[in-house]
Structure formats: C-alpha cells, structure tokens
Design an enzyme around this catalytic site. Structure first.
Site, PDB file in Angstrom:
ATOM      1  N   ASP A 280       2.926  -7.286 -12.960  1.00  0.00           N
ATOM      2  CA  ASP A 280       1.977  -6.174 -12.838  1.00  0.00           C
ATOM      3  C   ASP A 280       2.682  -4.903 -12.389  1.00  0.00           C
ATOM      4  O   ASP A 280       2.111  -4.083 -11.671  1.00  0.00           O
ATOM      5  CB  ASP A 280       0.855  -6.544 -11.860  1.00  0.00           C
ATOM      6  CG  ASP A 280      -0.276  -5.508 -11.843  1.00  0.00           C
ATOM      7  OD1 ASP A 280      -0.419  -4.782 -12.835  1.00  0.00           O
ATOM      8  OD2 ASP A 280      -0.993  -5.436 -10.831  1.00  0.00           O
TER       9      ASP A 280
ATOM     10  N   GLU B  88      -8.638  -7.417 -10.582  1.00  0.00           N
ATOM     11  CA  GLU B  88      -7.504  -7.114  -9.712  1.00  0.00           C
ATOM     12  C   GLU B  88      -7.594  -5.709  -9.143  1.00  0.00           C
ATOM     13  O   GLU B  88      -7.282  -5.472  -7.972  1.00  0.00           O
ATOM     14  CB  GLU B  88      -6.195  -7.275 -10.495  1.00  0.00           C
ATOM     15  CG  GLU B  88      -4.929  -7.079  -9.655  1.00  0.00           C
ATOM     16  CD  GLU B  88      -4.464  -5.630  -9.537  1.00  0.00           C
ATOM     17  OE1 GLU B  88      -3.623  -5.335  -8.670  1.00  0.00           O
ATOM     18  OE2 GLU B  88      -4.967  -4.782 -10.304  1.00  0.00           O
ATOM     19  N   GLU B  89      -8.004  -4.759  -9.985  1.00  0.00           N
ATOM     20  CA  GLU B  89      -7.992  -3.353  -9.559  1.00  0.00           C
ATOM     21  C   GLU B  89      -8.926  -3.089  -8.391  1.00  0.00           C
ATOM     22  O   GLU B  89      -8.748  -2.117  -7.652  1.00  0.00           O
ATOM     23  CB  GLU B  89      -8.362  -2.438 -10.734  1.00  0.00           C
ATOM     24  CG  GLU B  89      -7.399  -2.484 -11.909  1.00  0.00           C
ATOM     25  CD  GLU B  89      -6.046  -1.857 -11.594  1.00  0.00           C
ATOM     26  OE1 GLU B  89      -5.856  -1.398 -10.449  1.00  0.00           O
ATOM     27  OE2 GLU B  89      -5.187  -1.831 -12.485  1.00  0.00           O
TER      28      GLU B  89
ATOM     29  N   ASP C 292      -1.201  -1.338 -17.610  1.00  0.00           N
ATOM     30  CA  ASP C 292      -1.730  -1.901 -16.367  1.00  0.00           C
ATOM     31  C   ASP C 292      -3.058  -2.589 -16.635  1.00  0.00           C
ATOM     32  O   ASP C 292      -4.099  -1.976 -16.530  1.00  0.00           O
ATOM     33  CB  ASP C 292      -1.895  -0.787 -15.332  1.00  0.00           C
ATOM     34  CG  ASP C 292      -2.281  -1.292 -13.947  1.00  0.00           C
ATOM     35  OD1 ASP C 292      -2.192  -2.513 -13.723  1.00  0.00           O
ATOM     36  OD2 ASP C 292      -2.674  -0.473 -13.111  1.00  0.00           O
TER      37      ASP C 292
ATOM     38  N   HIS D  40      -3.216  -9.485 -14.907  1.00  0.00           N
ATOM     39  CA  HIS D  40      -4.660  -9.277 -14.783  1.00  0.00           C
ATOM     40  C   HIS D  40      -5.248  -8.578 -16.001  1.00  0.00           C
ATOM     41  O   HIS D  40      -4.661  -7.639 -16.550  1.00  0.00           O
ATOM     42  CB  HIS D  40      -5.014  -8.546 -13.486  1.00  0.00           C
ATOM     43  CG  HIS D  40      -4.563  -7.113 -13.399  1.00  0.00           C
ATOM     44  ND1 HIS D  40      -5.330  -6.063 -13.878  1.00  0.00           N
ATOM     45  CD2 HIS D  40      -3.460  -6.556 -12.858  1.00  0.00           C
ATOM     46  CE1 HIS D  40      -4.702  -4.921 -13.637  1.00  0.00           C
ATOM     47  NE2 HIS D  40      -3.562  -5.187 -13.026  1.00  0.00           N
TER      48      HIS D  40
END
Length: 451
Positions: free
Chosen positions: A363, A335-336, A301, A289
């Site tokens: 991830d 995504e987060e 991340d 992501h």
C-alpha cells in the site's frame, strides 16, 4: 514488474522452507548453512518466474487487469455502491482465475458522502479556493460559515495564538517534512482548532507539490471536543493566505460543505488462497485494500497493490507451484477510514494467530522497489537476506528495518513477522516559464490519495 517479481519470489521461497519463518528459536532446527543451501536451490524456480512475468504471456498482465478494473468500476469510497461492485468484480475474477477457497468475509464499514462543497475568499478580494472535504467531516450549517481566517504553521503556533482562534476559520500552512510527520495536521487539525473555539479548519494538502490540487484523506474527531467542518486546500491557496496574513491583511472566507454520514454499511473482505501441500493450516498472508477515495479512480491507492498481490498468486498457480503453506490473499475493505475491514478480520481470526507465519501489505504505491522492509527476529532477517540474493538479477537485494502497514498492524503488534516493499524516490522534471528545467524529488506517498 520488479515489484511483482519481488513479491512472488519472497512468498514462494518462504513457503517452500520446511519450517515457518517465525520469531521464535523453535523454528530453527537446521543450521543456517542448511537453510542457505536450500534457498540457493530455488534459483531455477526464480528463473521460471522471471521468464513468465517478464518475457512470457504474463507480461503486463497485472497492469492490464488493473486498467480494466479501474475503468469499469471507478472510485470505491467506503459504503458506496461502487465499492460493493468492486468486491463482486474481484470475487468473480479470482474464481475465474482458478484460485482456491475464494470467499467473502463480512464487515461493517463507515458510509460518508462529501456532497456539495466550495470555499471563497470574500475579503480582501474575491477568490475561489479549491477544497476537498476530509473523510468523516461534518457539514457546515445551512447558512454556511463566513469567518475571519487565522493562519498558523504548527500546533504550537496555534496554542500561542489561542486567544485569536475563537470564532475563526483556522488555516494550517504547515511545512512539509515527510508524509508520516506532516499528516498529523490533516488527522488532528480539526480537533486542535475546535479545542480553541474555531468554527472550521482548512489544512494545506499533505504534499510537496501542487497544481492547485487539494488532496482528501482521513481525519479524526475526538470525544468531548466539538466537531467542526474540515477540508484540505491547495498548497497555493494556503501559501497565498499565509503571505496576506503576514502583511497584516484581514482575510474572510465563506465555506460550504454538504457532507453527510449515514449508518454503517455492510461490506466484505475478499479472500482467495493457494492451499498448502504439507502445512495447509499455516498461513502466509499477502494483501492490499480495494477501497479508495471518491475523487480519483484509486489506481495507485491501492489498486496497484491489490493487483500485484493477486498476480503473485496467479504466477504461482500458472507455474504449477504448490507451496507447503497456504498462501492467502486478502483484499481489505475500508482501509482509508482507518483499517476498519482489517480490524474486523483480525478480530475474527485472532484465535488462530499461531498459524499465521508472515503478513504483508502492499500500500505504498507501485514504483521501482529497492528491497524490503522487514519486521521480525534477527534469525528471520538473516533468512530474508539469503532470499533476497535470488533477486540480484533484477537488482532488489536490500533488507531494511521497520516494516509496517495499517491493515496488518494488529498482527505485527502480536509478534507476527512482516514485510513490505521499499521503493525509490520518484523524480519529476519540471519546465519553468523561463524554459529552465529543474529536477524535483517527490515523496509520492503524499500523492497516492488522488491517483
């Protein structure tokens, strides 16, 4: 580098099989011995990939690409201008790399900004508290919130002290077990505190280790439950207030949060492919992501996952390999905030689910892998074990149970085989004031949000 090679090997060899690696018995028209022999026949291809990635001109390429990306773009919060720039950056880079069918697929994503935020203990003494508002939190009122603190270590303790929670700021000083179990306090802390009439919640950061460094992350409100401001605080401040509270000391904190939520923003999932030579309609999906939180550059991340996934396609293309199935790279947006971009991608492609043979998301950081976690049938697992034997020169041979990934969970729930790398624990050597050195095992899953 070993993580990258693992990904490349797995996808090259999976796609070179004459039949898809699927969860039904219909895909196994040959004997297992036939399949073993075919997989073993790719040893020379494996050596080519190792030589290019480790010793050839691709050495460190993904690392250098990632460095340029995060230095150029910076943080990539959902709905932000930076995320938009990141998507355009990757679209251009994938086109220039010569990948096929590079395009953007639209998605609507949340747009939240944290604004000014601070917290201060005002009783029994003045003390500045390091905080980071959690994603989607509401703001404090214009006059701020000043209230007494109630410290608890669990949801059960909070319920036992329900009579004491009304009008308080609830501080969760939960023990850390592992990321998966402990993160529920971040995601549900505000809801559980609000049910009992709390004014705000402060959550000890979901980590084993801290240098007065709070972590941000996602949280969720619940319909029918009042929304209250919520933020993470450092391990040090949470334990400070816990010690003071255990002595019967009255603690009062003032909290200011200027967070704002705007209408959903237009965004895109970024897609590139190497089109299959024999079964182009069949897809093996590899992903990471592009978005990140706003307080770090998102190199871990999930910049690392994005760039090793891209590099896998680059190596295959550079070696002139043409897999039988289409290898599709998808770089997810938002995504987060709960896998928002991936959810919409799934809805757009659900009708063609029978053409998806395998899904993967990277991830979990980019540390030294020990093998792969695989979700699929027993027969498919046996094939994966044979594939892993080709990775013996780089010591990655294990096949673990129970894979997963937020952005690919819909595919897994509907029976599509899935894999992702499993990684070893990281060890950090700390020098204490006495100069004594101690070794600490860290679960780096909890630290990716700030890297």
């Amino acid at each position: 580098m070993k993580l990258l090679l693992f990904i490349v090997f797995t996808f090259v060899i999976l796609q070179c099989q004459g039949k898809p690696l699927d969860h039904s018995s219909n895909g196994y028209q040959r004997t297992m011995e036939d399949i073993k022999k075919e997989i073993a026949g790719y040893s020379e291809i494996a050596k080519e990939i190792i030589n290019l990635a480790v010793h050839g001109k691709a050495q460190n390429r993904s690392y250098e690409r990632l460095g340029d990306f995060v230095d150029t773009i910076g943080p990539r919060l959902s709905g932000s201008r930076n995320l938009e720039l990141a998507i355009q950056y990757m679209y251009k880079a994938l086109k220039e790399d010569g990948l096929e069918n590079v395009h953007l697929e639209p998605a609507k994503i949340p747009h939240w900004e944290r604004g000014e935020e601070w917290a201060k203990m005002v009783e029994p003494r003045n003390h500045s508290i390091a905080i980071l508002g959690l994603g989607g939190s509401i703001a404090t009122p214009p006059e701020d919130i000043t209230a007494e603190v109630l410290v608890v270590t669990s949801f059960d303790e909070l319920r036992r002290k329900s009579q004491d929670a009304h009008g308080k700021i609830v501080v969760f000083n939960q023990p850390y077990t592992n990321y998966k179990e402990t993160v529920k306090y971040r995601t549900r802390g505000a809801v559980e505190a609000a049910k009992l009439g709390a004014k705000a919640s402060l959550i000890k950061s979901i980590t084993q280790f801290s240098i007065n460094s709070p972590h941000t992350g996602a949280q969720s409100y619940e319909p029918g439950v009042p929304k209250i401001p919520t933020a993470c605080i450092s391990v040090e401040d949470a334990e400070l207030m816990a010690r003071m509270s255990s002595r019967g000391t009255r603690i009062v904190v003032t909290l200011r949060m200027g967070a704002k939520t705007y209408p959903d923003a237009d965004s895109f999932n970024t897609v590139a492919e190497i089109i299959g030579s024999k079964y182009p309609e069949q897809v093996v999906l590899i992903s990471g992501h592009l978005d990140s939180w706003d307080v770090g550059q998102g190199a871990m991340d999930d910049g690392g996952g994005v760039f090793i996934s891209w590099e896998a396609l680059s190596l295959i293309k550079e070696l002139g390999l043409r897999p039988k199935r289409t290898l599709r790279l998808v770089l997810w947006t938002a995504e987060e905030q709960g896998g928002i971009g991936a959810e919409q991608y799934y809805q757009q492609h659900e009708a063609n689910i029978s053409n998806v043979d395998l899904v993967m998301e990277s991830d979990d950081g980019t540390f030294m892998p020990t093998g792969l976690a695989f979700t699929g049938s027993a027969k498919a697992r046996n094939i994966m074990k044979e594939i892993m034997k080709l990775l013996k020169p780089i010591n990655i041979t294990n096949v673990f149970e129970n894979g997963g990934g937020r952005d690919i969970e819909n595919w897994i729930e509907n029976g599509i085989p899935e894999l992702h790398p499993k990684q070893e624990e990281r060890r950090v050597l700390l020098t204490m004031p006495s100069k004594q050195q101690i070794e600490v095992n860290l679960d780096f899953t909890s630290h990716r949000k700030c890297l």
